[in-house]
Design a protein around this motif. Structure first.
Motif, short mmCIF file in Angstrom:
data_model
loop_
_atom_site.label_atom_id
_atom_site.label_comp_id
_atom_site.label_asym_id
_atom_site.label_seq_id
_atom_site.Cartn_x
_atom_site.Cartn_y
_atom_site.Cartn_z
N GLY A 28 -60.16 -57.39 -98.44
CA GLY A 28 -59.59 -58.62 -97.36
C GLY A 28 -57.73 -57.85 -97.07
N SER A 29 -57.75 -56.60 -97.86
CA SER A 29 -56.41 -55.67 -97.64
C SER A 29 -56.84 -54.77 -95.78
CB SER A 29 -56.34 -54.64 -98.80
OG SER A 29 -56.24 -54.56 -100.24
N ARG A 30 -55.46 -55.16 -95.60
CA ARG A 30 -55.09 -54.55 -94.37
C ARG A 30 -53.64 -53.60 -94.35
NH1 ARG A 30 -52.17 -58.94 -91.00
NH2 ARG A 30 -51.47 -60.23 -92.93
N LEU A 31 -53.51 -52.99 -92.51
CA LEU A 31 -52.66 -52.13 -92.21
C LEU A 31 -51.92 -52.33 -91.60
CD1 LEU A 31 -51.83 -48.78 -93.20
CD2 LEU A 31 -51.22 -49.65 -90.87
N VAL A 32 -50.82 -52.77 -91.20
CA VAL A 32 -49.64 -53.40 -90.06
C VAL A 32 -48.71 -52.31 -89.83
CG1 VAL A 32 -48.10 -55.55 -89.32
CG2 VAL A 32 -49.60 -55.57 -90.65
N GLN A 33 -48.98 -51.80 -88.48
CA GLN A 33 -48.20 -51.18 -87.64
C GLN A 33 -46.94 -51.73 -86.40
OE1 GLN A 33 -50.67 -47.98 -85.87
NE2 GLN A 33 -50.41 -46.01 -87.91
N LEU A 34 -45.98 -51.42 -86.87
CA LEU A 34 -44.79 -52.35 -85.96
C LEU A 34 -45.05 -50.77 -84.81
CD1 LEU A 34 -42.54 -53.29 -88.52
CD2 LEU A 34 -44.48 -54.11 -87.60
N ALA A 35 -44.84 -51.26 -83.18
CA ALA A 35 -44.14 -50.78 -82.61
C ALA A 35 -43.49 -50.19 -82.66
CB ALA A 35 -44.76 -52.35 -81.29
N ARG A 36 -43.98 -48.71 -81.58
CA ARG A 36 -42.42 -47.92 -81.37
C ARG A 36 -42.61 -46.93 -80.17
NH1 ARG A 36 -41.55 -43.27 -86.55
NH2 ARG A 36 -44.15 -43.33 -86.26
N ALA A 37 -42.09 -46.60 -79.72
CA ALA A 37 -41.61 -46.01 -78.20
C ALA A 37 -42.31 -45.09 -78.94
CB ALA A 37 -40.95 -46.09 -76.65
N PRO A 38 -43.28 -43.97 -78.05
CA PRO A 38 -43.02 -42.09 -78.54
C PRO A 38 -42.13 -41.52 -77.45
CG PRO A 38 -45.36 -43.02 -77.76
CD PRO A 38 -43.83 -44.41 -77.46
N ARG A 39 -41.89 -40.30 -78.47
CA ARG A 39 -40.78 -39.42 -77.12
C ARG A 39 -41.39 -37.83 -77.46
NH1 ARG A 39 -35.75 -42.19 -76.02
NH2 ARG A 39 -35.93 -44.64 -77.02
N ILE A 40 -40.38 -37.84 -76.55
CA ILE A 40 -41.18 -35.65 -77.11
C ILE A 40 -39.98 -35.00 -78.04
CG2 ILE A 40 -40.43 -33.05 -75.94
CD1 ILE A 40 -40.04 -34.48 -73.47
N ASP A 41 -40.77 -34.86 -79.20
CA ASP A 41 -40.72 -33.99 -80.62
C ASP A 41 -41.60 -32.92 -81.24
OD1 ASP A 41 -39.45 -33.98 -82.91
OD2 ASP A 41 -39.94 -35.42 -83.90
N VAL A 42 -40.99 -31.70 -81.09
CA VAL A 42 -41.11 -30.86 -82.24
C VAL A 42 -40.42 -30.56 -82.88
CG1 VAL A 42 -40.47 -29.77 -80.30
CG2 VAL A 42 -42.24 -28.29 -81.79
N GLY A 43 -41.13 -30.21 -84.36
CA GLY A 43 -39.92 -29.51 -85.24
C GLY A 43 -40.68 -28.71 -85.87
N VAL A 44 -40.22 -27.47 -87.18
CA VAL A 44 -40.95 -27.12 -87.64
C VAL A 44 -41.23 -26.78 -89.05
CG1 VAL A 44 -39.15 -24.85 -89.05
CG2 VAL A 44 -38.39 -25.12 -86.77
N GLY A 59 -45.58 -34.64 -82.02
CA GLY A 59 -45.55 -35.44 -82.04
C GLY A 59 -46.44 -36.05 -81.43
N ALA A 60 -46.19 -37.17 -81.10
CA ALA A 60 -47.36 -37.69 -80.10
C ALA A 60 -47.26 -38.35 -78.19
CB ALA A 60 -46.93 -39.27 -80.48
N VAL A 61 -46.25 -37.38 -78.18
CA VAL A 61 -46.15 -36.75 -76.40
C VAL A 61 -46.09 -34.97 -76.52
CG1 VAL A 61 -44.77 -36.54 -74.51
CG2 VAL A 61 -44.92 -38.76 -76.21
N ALA A 62 -46.92 -34.41 -75.48
CA ALA A 62 -46.66 -32.84 -75.47
C ALA A 62 -45.16 -32.21 -75.13
CB ALA A 62 -47.48 -33.09 -74.41
N ALA A 71 -50.04 -29.17 -77.63
CA ALA A 71 -50.34 -30.85 -76.68
C ALA A 71 -49.69 -31.71 -77.94
CB ALA A 71 -51.43 -31.39 -76.43
N PRO A 72 -50.55 -33.75 -77.87
CA PRO A 72 -50.20 -34.42 -78.42
C PRO A 72 -49.98 -33.60 -80.46
CG PRO A 72 -50.22 -34.97 -76.70
CD PRO A 72 -50.84 -33.86 -76.47
N PHE A 73 -49.72 -34.18 -81.56
CA PHE A 73 -50.31 -33.39 -82.60
C PHE A 73 -50.73 -32.58 -82.29
CE2 PHE A 73 -49.91 -38.40 -82.27
CZ PHE A 73 -49.23 -38.72 -83.18
N ALA A 74 -50.35 -31.90 -81.81
CA ALA A 74 -50.74 -30.25 -82.10
C ALA A 74 -49.59 -29.20 -82.96
CB ALA A 74 -50.61 -29.41 -81.13
#
Length: 626
Positions: free
Chosen positions: A168-184, A208-211, A235-238
């Protein structure tokens, strides 16, 4: 239902024993008065039995789920206006989750730890944890027999724990607008380098989630930018890996190597830099030369690189006058091998110990001479041969005794000696077939600031290949030898941070450099007063590495007996983009556990039982019975 049936049966049995057997059964029927008394007795005993048996007083209701809120900082990564996001995030949390579950549902926060929370404080939460571990919440829900409602962005450190979520367990995600993000994401460098060498910085970048568009990567040594290379669009998540070469400037010091990412439109600056401390000196690195390479060499090299954590070059003679570079197996001239060996701060010669480098420029360099055992003769027809087996007998008094005293000598596999090792101090003694006089297998000598170790025999790799305590003994033995020799190279620090990227929210790993099992280090964060430093006691015991508590981001000057070092703690890994490993929806099929209200939890059944017993007593008195 079964408990109620048992209670009714006990009530009827009590009524029959009291009234049916003594009266109405013998006449074939009960009188109206006896029937009333029997009914009161049956009802009273039934209520009392139901209370004792824990019978329910209503239909079962599903248990309220355990609500676990991910409090990791990754929620706030690349969100633009952070204050506006946190306000909207709190509103979503209250409307989508906390109001949708039972008011009796327990609430916990997960991230770098598990802690209880209430609904009012949860709606004022600011996610700041440096980790995303959900295993404690899964275990808590399973122990309570409740389903789990996990509020998370899907970036979980221990995703395998979700497979054990209760039904009966479940995962809930809250809405979040993706933005350009690349990190080390990572930076790989040697922990030490020689001035004038070329340092190769291997940098891993993650999007991140945006190219992302094209950008550039800058390498900075101390206060100077020394290299800039282009970064391709992702690319996203590359992810991609870039190696940047840089020449190490002269000067004996601890150098800070920082990589900085420049990408147009990047929304998260906290993941654009990564810094690592590198020891720079004029002393050369370790060199391992083997004229008879075998499996012992392979296993010991892994310990050498791990114990000293310095660039180690190894050269093998695979045939007369034929030399190869370990790893790539590229041909190399013997003259070059001798020149490299002569410049080494630590030189290990395995095989033909008569082989010598050219005249050494470093008179205080440490040396290790390892004489392997000769090959066993091939048995002829009708002959029986057996390899002489030497077993570790103990660690006599020596500079390494404290590190080797706890080795499991009785359970270590045998080796084959090439003869007694000659030296001032015996490090390890062995017996032939566990009998007779012990012979030195490893010995050390220190004279005029030069440290020398002599190793005899072959088969030490059998300790490592057996795994378990034998492998730990192998690592402890050779790590102690190389650490002791490394002190002859000028590294006298009692403890130092293990090289590599250290991030906030992760424990700090320390490596012992001396023989003391308890080392006190002092940490002073740069930019703060010297009086604000903290002392930290590291308890190594028989180990060569330990971990200490997490530290906030910053550059720390570390002071320990024998010398100083530098520790750089970077921003938490939660700020680095990564692919979500869990999606919104059910985590486990089935239904949650249910609870029925117990009869004993209410007060009226006790009053009813007392009234029934009183009514029966009064009715008996009216009937003239005691």
């Amino acid at each position: 239902m079964i408990r109620w049936l048992l209670a009714v049966a006990l009530g009827l049995l009590a009524a029959w024993l009291a009234y049916g057997r003594a009266g109405g059964v013998s006449r074939g029927r009960l009188s109206l008065q006896e029937g009333l008394l029997a009914t009161l007795r049956a009802a009273a005993v039934t209520v009392v039995a139901a209370l004792l048996l824990g019978a329910p007083r209503g239909a079962a209701r599903p248990r309220a789920p355990l609500v676990a809120i991910d409090a990791s900082a990754s929620w706030r990564r690349a969100v633009g206006d952070e204050s506006t996001f946190v306000k909207a995030w709190r509103a979503q949390l209250a409307d989508s989750v906390l109001r949708a579950v039972d008011s009796d549902a327990p609430i916990v926060l997960v991230g770098d730890s598990l802690r209880d929370e209430n609904a009012d404080r949860a709606t004022q939460l600011i996610p700041t944890d440096g980790a995303s571990r959900v295993r404690p919440a899964v275990d808590r829900a399973a122990s309570l027999g409740r389903s789990l409602v996990l509020v998370s962005d899907g970036e979980v450190d221990d995703a395998d724990a979700l497979a054990d979520a209760p039904p009966g367990s479940r995962l809930v995600q809250l809405a979040r607008a993706p933005r350009i993000d690349v990190g080390v994401a990572d930076l790989v460098l040697p922990s030490s380098a020689t001035a004038g060498d070329t340092l190769a910085a291997a940098v891993t970048l993650a999007a991140g989630a945006v190219a992302t568009p094209d950008g550039s990567l800058v390498v900075r040594l101390d206060d100077a930018d020394v290299a800039r290379v282009p970064v391709p669009a992702l690319a996203p998540f590359a992810s991609t890996r870039i190696t940047v070469p840089a020449i190490v400037p002269r000067g004996d010091r601890t150098m800070l190597v920082q990589v900085r990412l420049d990408v147009a439109g990047d929304a998260e600056p906290r993941n654009d830099t990564l810094t690592v401390a590198v020891d720079v000196g004029d002393r050369p690195s370790a060199v391992f030369v083997s004229t008879a390479p075998d499996i012992d060499v392979r296993e010991v090299l892994s310990v050498l690189r791990g114990a000293l954590d310095v660039p180690t070059r190894a050269y093998f003679r695979v045939a007369p006058n034929v030399w190869r570079v370990e790893g790539s197996l590229q041909p190399v001239n013997e003259a070059e091998v001798k020149a490299r060996a002569a410049a080494a701060g630590l030189l290990i010669i395995h095989g033909d110990t008569a082989w010598r480098p050219t005249a050494s420029r470093s008179v205080s360099a440490a040396r290790a001479f390892w004489v392997p055992a000769p090959p066993t003769e091939i048995a002829r027809a009708g002959d029986l041969t057996r390899t002489p087996e030497w077993y570790a007998a103990g660690a006599p008094p020596s500079p390494l005794m404290a590190a080797l005293a706890a080795l499991p000598f009785d359970s270590l596999p045998p080796v084959t000696l090439a003869g007694p090792a000659r030296g001032a101090d015996t490090v390890l003694a062995m017996q032939l077939g566990k009998r007779g006089v012990a012979q030195p297998a490893i010995a050390t000598t220190e004279a005029g600031g030069t440290r020398t170790a002599v190793i005899s025999g072959s088969g030490y790799a059998g300790w490592s290949l057996r795994a378990g305590r034998s492998r730990e003994a192998f690592t402890a033995l050779w790590g102690a030898i190389f650490d002791w020799l490394s002190a002859g190279r000028g590294d006298l620090r009692a403890a130092r941070p293990v090289s590599g990227v250290v991030r906030a929210g992760e424990p700090v790993r320390w490596r012992r450099g001396g023989t003391d099992s308890i080392v006190t280090v002092r940490l002073t964060r740069r930019g703060s007063p010297a009086s604000a430093g903290d002392s930290l006691a590291l308890r190594f015991g028989a180990r060569f590495e330990v971990v200490s508590t997490v530290l906030p981001p910053g550059v720390y000057d570390v002071t320990a007996e024998g010398g100083a070092s530098v520790l750089v703690v970077n921003a938490s890994r939660e700020w680095v983009p990564r692919t979500p490993v869990a999606a919104a929806g059910p985590l486990a099929r089935g239904t949650a556990g249910a609870d029925a209200p117990r009869l004993a939890d209410a007060g009226w059944p006790f009053v009813l039982a007392l009234l029934l017993l009183c009514a029966e007593w009064m009715a008996r008195r009216v009937a003239g019975q005691r």
